[in-house]
Design a protein around this motif. Sequence first.
Motif, PDB file in Angstrom:
ATOM      1  N   SER A 109      41.655 -46.782-110.667  1.00 22.41           N
ATOM      2  CA  SER A 109      40.481 -47.163-111.800  1.00 22.41           C
ATOM      3  C   SER A 109      39.956 -45.892-112.399  1.00 22.41           C
ATOM      4  O   SER A 109      39.802 -46.099-113.577  1.00 22.41           O
ATOM      5  CB  SER A 109      39.203 -47.921-111.137  1.00 22.41           C
ATOM      6  OG  SER A 109      38.752 -46.890-110.164  1.00 22.41           O
ATOM      7  N   GLN A 110      39.884 -44.683-111.830  1.00 23.79           N
ATOM      8  CA  GLN A 110      39.516 -43.477-112.724  1.00 23.79           C
ATOM      9  C   GLN A 110      40.624 -43.219-113.765  1.00 23.79           C
ATOM     10  O   GLN A 110      40.359 -42.901-114.908  1.00 23.79           O
ATOM     11  CB  GLN A 110      39.490 -42.440-111.687  1.00 23.79           C
ATOM     12  CG  GLN A 110      38.178 -42.628-110.720  1.00 23.79           C
ATOM     13  CD  GLN A 110      38.036 -41.846-109.544  1.00 23.79           C
ATOM     14  OE1 GLN A 110      39.331 -41.132-109.339  1.00 23.79           O
ATOM     15  NE2 GLN A 110      36.990 -41.612-108.852  1.00 23.79           N
ATOM     16  N   ARG A 111      41.905 -43.326-113.280  1.00 24.41           N
ATOM     17  CA  ARG A 111      42.803 -43.132-114.134  1.00 24.41           C
ATOM     18  C   ARG A 111      42.881 -44.109-115.317  1.00 24.41           C
ATOM     19  O   ARG A 111      42.990 -43.694-116.540  1.00 24.41           O
ATOM     20  CB  ARG A 111      44.201 -43.259-113.462  1.00 24.41           C
ATOM     21  CG  ARG A 111      44.396 -42.046-112.560  1.00 24.41           C
ATOM     22  CD  ARG A 111      45.771 -41.832-112.286  1.00 24.41           C
ATOM     23  NE  ARG A 111      46.457 -42.937-111.633  1.00 24.41           N
ATOM     24  CZ  ARG A 111      46.690 -43.275-110.288  1.00 24.41           C
ATOM     25  NH1 ARG A 111      45.928 -42.539-109.407  1.00 24.41           N
ATOM     26  NH2 ARG A 111      47.054 -44.277-109.636  1.00 24.41           N
ATOM     27  N   ALA A 112      42.811 -45.394-114.948  1.00 28.06           N
ATOM     28  CA  ALA A 112      42.712 -46.107-116.234  1.00 28.06           C
ATOM     29  C   ALA A 112      41.426 -46.163-117.211  1.00 28.06           C
ATOM     30  O   ALA A 112      41.563 -46.269-118.166  1.00 28.06           O
ATOM     31  CB  ALA A 112      42.457 -47.692-115.428  1.00 28.06           C
ATOM     32  N   LYS A 113      40.494 -45.578-116.532  1.00 25.21           N
ATOM     33  CA  LYS A 113      39.157 -45.376-117.376  1.00 25.21           C
ATOM     34  C   LYS A 113      39.409 -44.008-118.417  1.00 25.21           C
ATOM     35  O   LYS A 113      39.079 -44.199-119.396  1.00 25.21           O
ATOM     36  CB  LYS A 113      37.925 -44.932-116.458  1.00 25.21           C
ATOM     37  CG  LYS A 113      36.495 -44.981-117.304  1.00 25.21           C
ATOM     38  CD  LYS A 113      35.371 -44.683-116.324  1.00 25.21           C
ATOM     39  CE  LYS A 113      34.098 -44.782-116.859  1.00 25.21           C
ATOM     40  NZ  LYS A 113      32.966 -44.930-116.015  1.00 25.21           N
ATOM     41  N   ALA A 114      40.202 -42.989-117.749  1.00 23.11           N
ATOM     42  CA  ALA A 114      40.551 -41.971-118.580  1.00 23.11           C
ATOM     43  C   ALA A 114      41.748 -42.297-119.677  1.00 23.11           C
ATOM     44  O   ALA A 114      41.505 -41.605-120.725  1.00 23.11           O
ATOM     45  CB  ALA A 114      41.199 -40.751-117.689  1.00 23.11           C
ATOM     46  N   ILE A 115      42.477 -43.001-119.462  1.00 18.33           N
ATOM     47  CA  ILE A 115      43.607 -43.561-120.217  1.00 18.33           C
ATOM     48  C   ILE A 115      42.853 -44.162-121.368  1.00 18.33           C
ATOM     49  O   ILE A 115      43.072 -43.990-122.628  1.00 18.33           O
ATOM     50  CB  ILE A 115      44.665 -44.316-119.802  1.00 18.33           C
ATOM     51  CG1 ILE A 115      45.620 -43.669-118.662  1.00 18.33           C
ATOM     52  CG2 ILE A 115      45.596 -45.007-120.753  1.00 18.33           C
ATOM     53  CD1 ILE A 115      46.236 -42.665-119.377  1.00 18.33           C
ATOM     54  N   ALA A 116      41.821 -45.012-121.033  1.00 22.12           N
ATOM     55  CA  ALA A 116      41.307 -45.888-122.281  1.00 22.12           C
ATOM     56  C   ALA A 116      40.417 -44.922-123.032  1.00 22.12           C
ATOM     57  O   ALA A 116      40.236 -45.035-124.205  1.00 22.12           O
ATOM     58  CB  ALA A 116      40.210 -46.964-121.715  1.00 22.12           C
ATOM     59  N   PHE A 117      39.710 -43.758-122.240  1.00 17.57           N
ATOM     60  CA  PHE A 117      38.995 -42.814-123.095  1.00 17.57           C
ATOM     61  C   PHE A 117      39.940 -42.218-124.217  1.00 17.57           C
ATOM     62  O   PHE A 117      39.752 -42.069-125.172  1.00 17.57           O
ATOM     63  CB  PHE A 117      38.549 -41.880-122.075  1.00 17.57           C
ATOM     64  CG  PHE A 117      37.977 -40.756-122.725  1.00 17.57           C
ATOM     65  CD1 PHE A 117      36.649 -40.727-123.531  1.00 17.57           C
ATOM     66  CD2 PHE A 117      38.661 -39.432-122.729  1.00 17.57           C
ATOM     67  CE1 PHE A 117      36.086 -39.489-123.721  1.00 17.57           C
ATOM     68  CE2 PHE A 117      37.882 -38.253-123.230  1.00 17.57           C
ATOM     69  CZ  PHE A 117      36.776 -38.358-123.903  1.00 17.57           C
ATOM     70  N   VAL A 118      41.298 -41.757-123.490  1.00 16.73           N
ATOM     71  CA  VAL A 118      42.134 -41.150-124.511  1.00 16.73           C
ATOM     72  C   VAL A 118      42.509 -41.951-125.625  1.00 16.73           C
ATOM     73  O   VAL A 118      42.528 -41.461-126.641  1.00 16.73           O
ATOM     74  CB  VAL A 118      43.400 -40.474-123.739  1.00 16.73           C
ATOM     75  CG1 VAL A 118      44.622 -40.254-124.643  1.00 16.73           C
ATOM     76  CG2 VAL A 118      43.136 -39.386-122.860  1.00 16.73           C
ATOM     77  N   GLU A 119      42.735 -43.270-125.474  1.00 16.12           N
ATOM     78  CA  GLU A 119      42.929 -43.959-126.510  1.00 16.12           C
ATOM     79  C   GLU A 119      41.859 -43.996-127.622  1.00 16.12           C
ATOM     80  O   GLU A 119      42.049 -43.985-128.753  1.00 16.12           O
ATOM     81  CB  GLU A 119      43.129 -45.434-126.155  1.00 16.12           C
ATOM     82  CG  GLU A 119      44.279 -45.613-125.159  1.00 16.12           C
ATOM     83  CD  GLU A 119      44.537 -47.181-124.546  1.00 16.12           C
ATOM     84  OE1 GLU A 119      45.554 -47.472-124.240  1.00 16.12           O
ATOM     85  OE2 GLU A 119      43.422 -47.846-124.816  1.00 16.12           O
TER      86      GLU A 119
END
Length: 387
Positions: A109-119
């Motif tokens: 979930s943290q990685r998914a949040k980080a990826i969305a942030f990069v987007e």
Amino acid sequence: MTEQLRLLHTDGRPDTASVDIAAIFDPARMTQARRLAGLTKSALAAKIGITPAAVGQWEAGTTPPRRDHLQATADILDVPITFFAIGRPHARLDESAAHFRSLRSTRASQRAKAIAFVEQVWELAYALEKRVQLPPVDLPGFSDGEISRDDLPTDPQEAARELRRYWNLGHGPIAHLVRTMETRGLLVTLIPFAGADTPCVDAFSASRLSRPIVVLAPDRADDVYRHRFTAAHELGHLLLHSDTAPGDPLQEREANLFAAEFLTPRDAIREDLPSRLDFVALDQVSKAWGVSVKSLVFRSRELGLLSDATARRAYQRLKQMENLGLITGDPVTNYPGEVPCLLSKAYALAETKGLTLVTLANELKWKLPRLRLLLGDADPRPALRLV
């Protein structure tokens, strides 16, 4: 850096708040907003009062949400309802395309949040680049998101030396590492993107977009030396592992080797290191080169200046001094050249030609606090505290 930014023409677009968003619903935006909020489909469904299957159907694009459900979702995820509309550029980044510094300790979930942030960082850069010419990406083997490693060294230390030559950095200390990366067109951010989860995400980078992005965790910014090494580590990933799946411990070791050689080239640092263990001398070298004493002990052992036993005693002594408060980190805020500024300077330049935060927020379909956050601009309003 301001000299490298040149204004370009842009056309404003009207807000779509009056449009029936449910009729032009973008499932990917729902996924992005949910991940940014750190919610699972089940958690979001429970807050709305529907089944998790319904949320799954929304995000799969099989069934659009009802207008009342969409408004409730927007309120829960803290986005304007127009955020869910189609029609805006969206850099969709797969989780396998990002190199996390602490992958094994970072929850999905943290990685998914980080990826969305990069987007969203990419979206902000894209919106600004319609108005301001950012420095072109100048990274060996990189061309608009496409990677060619044919002419790049595979050995991490040789790759570090090659990048120094390519960027014409010479053999001495790199005074402003983050600024150097930004002037070469890399997007670097130091934003508390994950809230309470930020300490669990050390740093990560992504190269499969039109601009490479390096995310540095502000929780690690209390020590400029660690911050610089982390930035160099992620630079190593961009150069060495842009076309490989992350998660291999060997990649982390290679990125560390790259960072050490990039910040302290073997042949140059050898001349400055003391021939025996001398913490006073190492502290002076540390300040001159912008690296930690601990890393210099490692480098000294690696170059044969210290024995393994002496290096172990040095690490123990350093740990004792840290516990006694004799060694404290110097925060990044004391070093402007290590604080990212590319996006904030781009906005400031565009603002001189009429761009406003409200206009940009409406274009991105973000709330103003979100835009200020990604620009690195704290809310100027004083906080009201009731006691």
